[in-house]
Design a protein around this motif. Structure first.
Motif, PDB file in Angstrom:
ATOM      1  N   LEU A   1      -1.971   2.662 127.370  1.00  0.00           N
ATOM      2  CA  LEU A   1      -0.356   2.388 127.920  1.00  0.00           C
ATOM      3  C   LEU A   1       0.484   2.725 126.616  1.00  0.00           C
ATOM      4  O   LEU A   1       0.538   2.031 125.657  1.00  0.00           O
ATOM      5  CB  LEU A   1      -0.212   1.259 128.745  1.00  0.00           C
ATOM      6  N   MET A   2       1.462   3.460 127.040  1.00  0.00           N
ATOM      7  CA  MET A   2       2.534   4.001 126.272  1.00  0.00           C
ATOM      8  C   MET A   2       3.877   3.186 126.515  1.00  0.00           C
ATOM      9  O   MET A   2       4.178   3.312 127.654  1.00  0.00           O
ATOM     10  CB  MET A   2       2.717   5.568 126.189  1.00  0.00           C
ATOM     11  N   CYS A   3       4.598   3.002 125.487  1.00  0.00           N
ATOM     12  CA  CYS A   3       5.980   2.541 125.475  1.00  0.00           C
ATOM     13  C   CYS A   3       6.685   2.985 124.429  1.00  0.00           C
ATOM     14  O   CYS A   3       6.463   3.162 123.344  1.00  0.00           O
ATOM     15  CB  CYS A   3       5.613   0.932 125.274  1.00  0.00           C
TER      16      CYS A   3
ATOM     17  N   ALA B   1       7.692  -1.858 112.571  1.00  0.00           N
ATOM     18  CA  ALA B   1       6.729  -0.828 112.450  1.00  0.00           C
ATOM     19  C   ALA B   1       5.550  -1.454 111.371  1.00  0.00           C
ATOM     20  O   ALA B   1       5.907  -2.078 110.385  1.00  0.00           O
ATOM     21  CB  ALA B   1       7.116   0.444 111.974  1.00  0.00           C
ATOM     22  N   ASP B   2       4.084  -1.364 111.832  1.00  0.00           N
ATOM     23  CA  ASP B   2       3.283  -1.694 110.968  1.00  0.00           C
ATOM     24  C   ASP B   2       3.126  -3.190 111.038  1.00  0.00           C
ATOM     25  O   ASP B   2       2.360  -3.835 110.368  1.00  0.00           O
ATOM     26  CB  ASP B   2       3.304  -1.206 109.497  1.00  0.00           C
TER      27      ASP B   2
ATOM     28  N   VAL C   1      -3.169  -3.405 119.677  1.00  0.00           N
ATOM     29  CA  VAL C   1      -2.076  -2.555 119.725  1.00  0.00           C
ATOM     30  C   VAL C   1      -1.936  -1.869 118.399  1.00  0.00           C
ATOM     31  O   VAL C   1      -2.464  -2.116 117.328  1.00  0.00           O
ATOM     32  CB  VAL C   1      -0.875  -3.298 119.910  1.00  0.00           C
ATOM     33  N   SER C   2      -0.772  -0.853 118.296  1.00  0.00           N
ATOM     34  CA  SER C   2      -0.609  -0.267 116.945  1.00  0.00           C
ATOM     35  C   SER C   2       0.859  -0.196 116.841  1.00  0.00           C
ATOM     36  O   SER C   2       1.686   0.001 117.912  1.00  0.00           O
ATOM     37  CB  SER C   2      -1.274   0.643 116.715  1.00  0.00           C
TER      38      SER C   2
ATOM     39  N   ASN D   1       7.407   3.293 119.104  1.00  0.00           N
ATOM     40  CA  ASN D   1       6.672   3.618 120.134  1.00  0.00           C
ATOM     41  C   ASN D   1       5.641   2.158 119.890  1.00  0.00           C
ATOM     42  O   ASN D   1       5.385   1.794 118.657  1.00  0.00           O
ATOM     43  CB  ASN D   1       5.960   4.746 119.786  1.00  0.00           C
ATOM     44  N   PHE D   2       5.055   1.789 121.091  1.00  0.00           N
ATOM     45  CA  PHE D   2       4.259   0.637 120.815  1.00  0.00           C
ATOM     46  C   PHE D   2       3.148   0.544 121.880  1.00  0.00           C
ATOM     47  O   PHE D   2       3.109   0.298 122.732  1.00  0.00           O
ATOM     48  CB  PHE D   2       5.145  -0.842 121.202  1.00  0.00           C
ATOM     49  N   PRO D   3       2.240   1.435 121.620  1.00  0.00           N
ATOM     50  CA  PRO D   3       1.013   1.744 122.661  1.00  0.00           C
ATOM     51  C   PRO D   3       0.252   0.525 122.717  1.00  0.00           C
ATOM     52  O   PRO D   3       0.058  -0.235 121.687  1.00  0.00           O
ATOM     53  CB  PRO D   3       0.535   3.000 122.093  1.00  0.00           C
ATOM     54  N   LEU D   4      -0.321   0.260 123.893  1.00  0.00           N
ATOM     55  CA  LEU D   4      -1.253  -0.986 124.385  1.00  0.00           C
ATOM     56  C   LEU D   4      -2.584  -0.112 124.512  1.00  0.00           C
ATOM     57  O   LEU D   4      -2.653   0.649 125.501  1.00  0.00           O
ATOM     58  CB  LEU D   4      -0.721  -1.611 125.196  1.00  0.00           C
ATOM     59  N   THR D   5      -3.516  -0.614 123.937  1.00  0.00           N
ATOM     60  CA  THR D   5      -4.903   0.041 124.323  1.00  0.00           C
ATOM     61  C   THR D   5      -6.119  -0.741 124.851  1.00  0.00           C
ATOM     62  O   THR D   5      -6.094  -1.940 124.160  1.00  0.00           O
ATOM     63  CB  THR D   5      -5.428   0.742 123.071  1.00  0.00           C
ATOM     64  N   LEU D   6      -6.595  -0.597 125.843  1.00  0.00           N
ATOM     65  CA  LEU D   6      -7.513  -1.409 126.333  1.00  0.00           C
ATOM     66  C   LEU D   6      -8.954  -0.708 126.050  1.00  0.00           C
ATOM     67  O   LEU D   6      -9.291   0.426 126.405  1.00  0.00           O
ATOM     68  CB  LEU D   6      -7.737  -1.573 128.017  1.00  0.00           C
TER      69      LEU D   6
END
Lengths: 115, 114
Positions: B21-23, B52-53, B66-67, B73-78
């Motif tokens: 999911l992108m933010c 950042a980081d 997350v990264s 940008n702050f993407p969330l990955t399942l």
């Protein structure tokens, strides 16, 4: 740690009637208090906030809330609601002067305004 | 100027698949947050980032990654989606101004895991 309890999951009310949405919190440190509104299929918008000072705070759309430290409450009120006020309302707290601004939310209250 | 956007707005996936999911925010806010919204629970913090980081866990981080390589940008990955991750996900951003954060929320992503 903080916690927030919204005492009513749903509040039905007729148009032009007054409404109160109840919120209690617990915290061992000083907190800031917030009310957010979420209209259908939208994100959250800030209604009002309490940081310090006067215990009665006024927000947008005619809403106001009163901070009661002894009862650890922050109830939201509006003297006369409109159909357009139908939405989900969230009470939230954050640790005062927090570096991170993390919010702890209550479970939400659905306000249903009927014609 | 869109402020804070999320994509996709709706996503259906299957158990075991990876989903991101992108933010994206245009204010150059330092802080960003991911929440999930579930009936009866309100919003619960998954992860947050101070810059950042720099990321940290929230209340319900299990199953999420997350990264934040760029401020905006702050993407969330399942990594392997489960049915219990069916939810509405909200991203938010804020800056710290005189000790107060005011969080601005995106429109949300409704995720269904079959």
């Amino acid at each position: 740690a903080q916690s927030v309890t919204q005492l009513d999951s749903q509040v039905p009310v007729f148009e032009e009637a007054p409404v109160e949405l109840r919120c209690n919190y617990s915290s061992s440190v000083s907190v800031y208090l917030f009310w957010y509104v979420q209209y259908p299929n939208q994100g959250l918008q800030l209604l009002l906030k309490y940081l310090s000072g006067s215990t009665l705070v006024k927000g947008i759309n005619g809403f106001e809330a009163e901070f009661n430290k002894s009862q650890t409450s922050f109830h939201l009120r509006k003297p006369s609601v409109h159909i357009s006020d139908t939405a989900e309302y969230f009470c939230a707290v954050s640790e005062a002067q927090s570096n991170t601004g993390k919010l702890i939310f209550g479970q939400g209250t659905t306000l249903q305004v009927k014609p | 100027d869109a402020g804070i956007t999320q994509s996709p707005r709706y996503k259906i996936t299957e158990t075991g698949r990876q989903v991101t999911l992108m933010c994206h925010q245009t204010w150059s806010h330092s802080y960003m947050f991911w929440y999930r919204q579930d009936l009866g629970h309100g919003l619960r913090l998954i992860y947050y980032s101070a810059a950042a980081d720099i990321t940290d866990k929230g209340e319900v981080p299990d199953g999420y990654v997350v990264s934040r390589s760029k401020t905006e940008n702050f993407p969330l990955t399942l990594e392997s989606a489960t049915r219990s991750q069916t939810s509405v996900y909200f991203c938010a951003s804020s800056n710290r101004d005189r000790g107060l954060h005011r969080q601005f929320f995106g429109p949300g992503t409704r995720l269904t895991v079959l």
